[in-house]
Design a protein around this motif. Structure first.
Motif: not given
Length: 299
Positions: A264-265, A268-273, A290-297
């Motif tokens: 979740q954290a 939020n960081l990816l959404k807010n860039r 793993e971060v790129l996978e969350i960003e893709k989702s």
């Protein structure tokens, strides 16, 4: 570094410390942590919890840029602006080396790194632990093949919130750094070692922030950052979420219980860039994939 000796004997628990300190265990990062002494659910735990409780502290601080900025700007001798990310219970391990679990790792827009630790009881070798934490944070900036100039101008600082005045001089804050013995001129490298005495009761800015850290009722907090954070953590939705997180920690273990909160954290960081995927991966100590996978989702 010339530190006063730290008294490593156990502290008698007051009535405010409603859990049994004897149940604390020390994890690989050297941070006292236990869930066994805390109730899993129910309004009493949430009602009585303060930021002095390690679990409650980390849950409230996670992603809380406003509160992190207030604490850093109150106790550090220089301004901290543009806080980009606040990550709690970030575990960093190295092959054949002692790992570290930071209570609260903060990064600002200039690439400076700050560690905030809630130290609820006496612990031997606290100075050495802070030294080790700072060296590991500096090591996370310099990668293989980099030159040391990459550290120039960077702040890598550590702040420990201590339950009592271990230096016994009645001050709110004790600050140490690497200095020239003759001229007392700061070397400009090596980081600051900042100890906050949570037993301080002065009616000043530092005293009011310390009061709010020890406060269980959001209505009694002086600072709006604490009032809003405590209210959000203690209202019906926030309290239920925190109890569910604690239940996961008990049922599945610390690392597995933290995974959902981390996802979740990171989202939020990816959404807010606020940070790049590479910076997020470094802060959470997980593979970039793993971060790129969350960003893709999220797309």
């Amino acid at each position: 570094l010339d530190f006063p000796p730290y008294i490593g004997k156990e502290v008698d628990m007051t009535e405010e410390k409603w859990y049994d300190a004897s149940s604390f265990s020390v994890n690989d990062g050297g941070v006292p942590y236990s869930t066994s002494a805390r109730p899993v659910s129910g309004p009493e735990w949430i009602e009585r919890a303060t930021m002095e409780d390690d679990f409650f502290f980390c849950e409230v601080m996670n992603g809380n840029r406003c509160l992190a900025s207030l604490i850093l700007n109150t106790f550090f001798p220089f301004p901290v602006s543009d806080v980009r990310s606040v990550v709690t219970q970030s575990t960093h391990g190295w092959k054949d080396k002692k790992g570290v679990r930071y209570d609260c790792l903060v990064r600002d827009g200039e690439g400076n790194i700050y560690d905030i630790e809630m130290q609820g009881r006496s612990e031997p070798y606290l100075n050495e632990r802070m030294w080790y934490y700072i060296s590991r944070m500096a090591g996370s900036i310099v990668k293989k093949g980099d030159v040391y100039s990459k550290l120039r101008g960077r702040k890598v600082e550590s702040l420990f919130l201590l339950e009592r005045d271990v230096f016994k001089r009645g001050e709110a804050v004790y600050t140490y750094s690497v200095r020239d013995d003759d001229t007392h001129t700061p070397l400009g490298a090596g980081g600051l070692y900042v100890y906050v005495n949570l037993g301080y009761r002065g009616d000043d800015r530092k005293g009011r922030v310390i009061h709010d850290i020890r406060c269980s009722d959001y209505r009694e907090a002086y600072n709006i950052e604490f009032r809003e954070s405590l209210y959000e953590a203690k209202n019906d939705e926030g309290g239920l979420r925190m109890c569910e997180t604690l239940e996961m920690f008990k049922r599945y273990g610390f690392e597995e219980g933290r995974t959902e909160a981390n996802v979740q954290a990171i989202s939020n960081l990816l959404k807010n860039r606020r940070l790049t995927p590479s910076e997020i991966a470094a802060d959470f100590n997980i593979p970039l994939s793993e971060v790129l996978e969350i960003e893709k989702s999220l797309k």
